[in-house]
Design a protein around this motif. Structure first.
Motif, mmCIF file in Angstrom:
data_model
loop_
_atom_site.group_PDB
_atom_site.id
_atom_site.type_symbol
_atom_site.label_atom_id
_atom_site.label_comp_id
_atom_site.label_asym_id
_atom_site.label_seq_id
_atom_site.Cartn_x
_atom_site.Cartn_y
_atom_site.Cartn_z
ATOM 1 N N GLY A 176 -8.180 16.873 9.321
ATOM 2 C CA GLY A 176 -7.363 15.505 9.948
ATOM 3 C C GLY A 176 -8.162 14.672 10.377
ATOM 4 N N ASN A 208 -1.320 2.564 7.900
ATOM 5 C CA ASN A 208 -2.585 2.396 7.623
ATOM 6 C C ASN A 208 -3.038 0.861 7.254
ATOM 7 N N CYS A 241 -5.487 5.009 14.785
ATOM 8 C CA CYS A 241 -5.744 5.473 13.269
ATOM 9 C C CYS A 241 -5.848 6.949 13.543
ATOM 10 N N ASN A 244 -9.017 10.556 9.190
ATOM 11 C CA ASN A 244 -9.040 9.422 10.198
ATOM 12 C C ASN A 244 -10.436 8.749 10.123
ATOM 13 N N ARG A 269 -12.727 0.708 7.312
ATOM 14 C CA ARG A 269 -12.057 -0.240 7.996
ATOM 15 C C ARG A 269 -13.132 -1.146 8.687
ATOM 16 N N ASN A 326 -6.342 6.034 -0.023
ATOM 17 C CA ASN A 326 -6.419 5.227 0.745
ATOM 18 C C ASN A 326 -7.441 4.189 1.056
ATOM 19 N N ALA A 370 0.819 -1.166 -0.071
ATOM 20 C CA ALA A 370 0.176 0.082 -0.025
ATOM 21 C C ALA A 370 0.836 1.301 -0.010
ATOM 22 N N PHE A 371 0.208 2.445 -0.386
ATOM 23 C CA PHE A 371 1.017 3.802 -0.371
ATOM 24 C C PHE A 371 1.351 4.018 1.154
ATOM 25 N N ASN A 372 0.137 3.802 1.948
ATOM 26 C CA ASN A 372 0.363 4.050 3.467
ATOM 27 C C ASN A 372 0.426 2.690 4.136
ATOM 28 N N ARG A 430 -10.920 6.566 6.905
ATOM 29 C CA ARG A 430 -10.257 5.443 6.991
ATOM 30 C C ARG A 430 -11.197 4.369 7.932
ATOM 31 N N MET A 476 -2.376 8.172 14.218
ATOM 32 C CA MET A 476 -1.524 8.485 12.813
ATOM 33 C C MET A 476 -2.260 9.225 12.037
ATOM 34 N N GLY A 477 -3.385 9.767 11.992
ATOM 35 C CA GLY A 477 -3.781 10.870 11.204
ATOM 36 C C GLY A 477 -3.426 12.271 11.593
ATOM 37 N N SER A 514 -5.187 -2.256 8.918
ATOM 38 C CA SER A 514 -6.454 -3.001 8.283
ATOM 39 C C SER A 514 -6.209 -4.613 8.688
ATOM 40 N N GLN A 519 -7.328 1.368 -1.584
ATOM 41 C CA GLN A 519 -6.537 0.614 -1.310
ATOM 42 C C GLN A 519 -6.971 -0.407 -0.284
#
Lengths: 296, 296, 296, 296, 296
Positions: free
Chosen positions: C79, B150, B185, C83, C90, C274, B145-147, C86, B188-189, B154, C277
């Motif tokens: 931001g 993240n 999550c 989050n 998820r 994101n 993945a790009f990220n 995602r 991280m963001g 998952s 993916q």
């Protein structure tokens, strides 16, 4: 935590004695040289000194504010620890099923471990050796870890699991008590963050530097007529700035076993009394009267 | 993160060497011209310089405060990552059903992935190539993945799902662990937000500009009697302001692989030790003593 | 959002060109009159000008801080949107029951709608016409409402209900996903609050006024010997104050389709990559390199 | 809330007209006395006036900031009310069981009561008599209480209970909707807190006092050559400080039915439109264009 | 809490009367000595006094801000107590099963205990003896503990347990009400934190000290021509600074039974009225009109 009584000025002055000596010597030397005309040609316009003094005051203002917020945040975190300790025990008392034989034992186990946790956290933040009762607990429970308070929280979860297996708590209640433990874990981590994060060193040094530059410039902006006044001002003003700075430095590190600390031992005692009364224990220690101008 | 030991002044001075050279040259040139009477007619009242100096000090004060808050916020977020990493593993250890054959394997899977996640997040924030162990994990798990961080979260959810299918966690517990993953999550963001949001450029430039305007005005407000003093002040005061500004600039970007960074690698090591002890692993790495005046 | 590269100074100067012209004309006129002795009697003590300048600097400092906080709050909200987007996907991926025929379709429905929601929210905050893909979505789903993003969240709930009816999510999971949707609803409302709340107008006007009063007073506090210096200062200092003020004004409204904006389109693209993916889509768009000194 | 258009300067000036008259009279009287040499001996060094002016500016800066934060907090609370109103209705729409006969009725009951609640809260915060539609609702539902909005929230709970009895919501959903109601209860209480907490009176009075002391000192620090300039400055500077102070006073009380208010009626209308569209009502009122320089 | 009416200036002046006498005496003595030429040689440049005054103003500004935030935090906490008290009772009313015989009794038990809790918390924060009704409750319920409010929350949990045993609440509802009790426990702990944390003593003393140093320096920076003006300024300016400082000191301790207190008794009365109406009691006390310039 300083109490609201006469603090020991002497103790405070001791912390800045090096600066006092340095600045006083400088002031006296420059004052005498000035008197004999050695430094006549050097003069800094008072306006420049004023700008600089304002800059010092401003940066000290912001710095004091940041130190105060760090100190206050530490106090907020320990306030949350008090609350969540009470909430944890209240939840155990009222959620665990009463009829069961192990009821008394399990509640007492949680309650006592929570008391130990508070003392252990305080002591490890202050990098002190663990006190007698924490060591006793560790030995009788064979708790081994680098981070003892974290291990105690894991043991809380184990006890909870035991209660679950005996069908003394249902699914919701387990999750609800687990949330309280998670909040305690959060508070613990926040204390560690404050303890382990050095206040930006370069920032501190720059402020210290500009106070000294200001002190150096100051006598050249004053008139030279009356020696005592010149020396008095040259000593007095920078010392006050340094005292304010020192006070910030003491506030910004609230877990260092010194008078301005968050009173973790004192709070742990309060928690102990509250918790023991909540589980109906009769042998409740009494709160000691503070004997010094601060409590730890 | 700077440690509480002697920092390398030299390293800091290097970051502002261009400004030092520029301002010093200007001061010397103006000082000499002044000496020879070329600039006699130009004089800026010290009051105007004072206002300007105060404005500089004020705006620097606010700017430093904003940079400090950004730096502190980054540290708070990583503090939360420490807490939630511990909470996640504690929940897996105590929620997953013990009797099951896969218990050990699934807990270890979650724990190890959480350790990898911490390293991977730190490295991707610093735009560094992934370290050996992260790459090894990626390859053995075919994570693409790009990220990457993240994607790891998952995978946490997938493992949780596996546990659910084997009836090792019930509905509440799944939702409770999912909340912890959601908080990770979030953290991280938040790091990505700080990393990707450039501190308002125009604001920075304006502050830089007014420091230079102040430096330009300064010599014309000083008396010309004593060349060394004039040059000293003309160099010293602006350099201090620029040093304070530079320090803010370094603080405001806390994920850049430089001394003032949030110590992400160091924190990831702490998390690794804590987590490995929580799952009863015996091969726990020891914390390295820092060898420099900072840790990363 | 400005990028960390050379910004277009010209663009910025254009935004304050009226003020520059006004102040320059005033400075030149007063300077010339002064030269010919018309205004000899009018003199404002530099001390008064200094107080005023300090007041301007202070109020500008606070104002810049408030504008910065508004700008930073907008960035924090977006931001959180990243989050929660995602987290939402998820949760759908791992909570929805896999065996079911509609699994793929329902997850894709939620994921795509979430992507559309991000674009639609950004566009409606900027009062732009909806982009092609949002319009296409609206048409194919017959979404009709004044507030499109809010309607999309309602459609999320409908999809969730469909999943519930097919027994693909249980009660807890529905409630947990609903909490995520509620947080997105919160973020949306917070953006609308910042967009719709004008920064206190009277407050802005007063600050603008005192900068102009300061500019008016300034030349009468300067010595008249050297015309160019007087004019230079009379133009330069107020312009810098106005530039700082203008910069605050640009920061305080972060959803106006201008360079200092929260980069909503850019963030929506990140979210799209994101999310795609996460649901295993292969046709993932690549992130475009910014071509300008800012991204929107 | 002021809109981003030309505000009525006249309205603002009216609020400080007493101060303008007082200060102008004083300035003229002192100016004339000065002209005739009556006050020659009284002179306050401009440095002292400058300190005082700086103190005024500083305290005004902090005060404005506190007032701004109160004003912004009020706006944040109403932003949360908008979000939670939408969330409440979205939850009712998607949680209540569709097949049931009462579905339409119960959803409409919740939605309409929520709309009424918004209007009622705004009107009771402004101490206005309730509007026609609120009174109509009260009468048809026989709602009797000192605190009408609080009573409406209790009625929400009753409706929820009705839904529960008809098995239209399950246990989780009831608890989840109850959390939304609890948040609305929180927002209501926060508004009451701001409304009922007078900004520290002594603090306000002291700031007002020092502005007047500053105004009194000002003319004695100015040179007496040019009467018009002296009078102009003596009037102008204090008036600007008073205007800034007045503006803070207006901002700090955001529920007083005046132009700087939180636009509660306007927000209630927005909520009404959103909610009505969410429950599929066709008779949705249109948003009125503001006719004045502010909306309430 | 001070009300928005004429406050008793006399009461306020009484709190700083010692400082007023000290400073006035000093000003008169120095003024007279100056008049007779005893202190001619001592002169402090006004620039130095100005820097110092600015430093005083700055530090006072920050200190006032910190005191204000503490005062406002106390008010926020009690606002949360109002909200959670209402929410607790609303939840009991709507969650407890209606058909049951004990319904009325249990709801009333919770509601009355919550009212008692509010009064008891206020009184124990103010270190007052408990009022008649709290004592009556304690006696009839045999509540014995050092921390009465905490014991009352434990009794809430017991009542909840009773309701659970009678199958009047289900698992979710018990957990949801327990969360509300936990929030009340939090608010209680936050109040205790503010009450028990002395505002950093050294910080306060330093600010007090620099005001006095400023007062000492002030007369030597003024011209000696007109005795009355010199004495007036030497008295007036420091007194204003001391008044601002005193006001902060009063604000920073909001639970001390003095006019600037959080109005806990008043809020408890509001809570009592709201709660009694929510449980349908007819004997609701009326809110008393305040008779003084403040409410407690």
């Amino acid at each position: 935590m300083l109490l609201n009584k006469r603090i020991s000025i002497l103790d405070f002055i001791k912390t800045i004695k090096v600066d006092i000596v340095l600045i006083s010597s400088y002031a006296v030397v420059v004052g005498i040289f000035d008197q004999y005309g050695f430094l006549d040609k050097i003069s800094v316009p008072i306006g420049v000194t004023a700008v600089f003094g304002t800059a010092v005051a401003l940066l000290l203002g912001f710095r004091t504010n940041q130190a105060y917020e760090r100190w206050w945040e530490a106090r907020i975190i320990w306030g949350a620890i008090v609350n969540d300790s009470r909430t944890l025990v209240r939840q155990c008392v009222s959620f665990f099923k009463r009829g069961n034989d192990s009821y008394e034992a399990l509640v007492a186990e949680m309650a006592n471990r929570q008391i130990i946790w508070c003392y252990a956290l305080g002591e490890s933040l202050r990098k002190l050796p663990f006190s007698h009762r924490v060591i006793k607990y560790k030995e009788s429970n064979k708790t081994e870890a680098f981070n003892i308070p974290n291990a105690l929280l894991s043991e809380h979860s184990e006890t909870l699991l035991k209660a679950k297996k005996k069908k003394m708590v249902n699914d919701f209640q387990q999750v609800q008590i687990d949330s309280t433990i998670a909040r305690l874990c959060d508070s613990m981590g926040k204390c560690e963050r404050i303890k382990n994060t050095v206040f930006p060193k370069a920032h501190s040094l720059l402020i210290h530097l500009i106070i000294y530059v200001f002190a150096t410039m100051l006598p050249f902006g004053l008139s030279d007529e009356y020696l005592a006044v010149e020396i008095g001002l040259t000593i007095g003003i920078p010392i006050i700035f340094i005292a304010i700075e020192k006070n910030s430095i003491l506030m910004q590190d609230p877990f260092e076993n010194q008078p301005l600390d968050t009173p973790m031992t004192d709070l742990a005692e309060t928690i102990e009394i509250n918790i023991k009364q909540m589980i109906g224990e009769t042998d409740v220690p009494e709160k000691k009267k503070p004997t010094d101008y601060y409590v730890l």
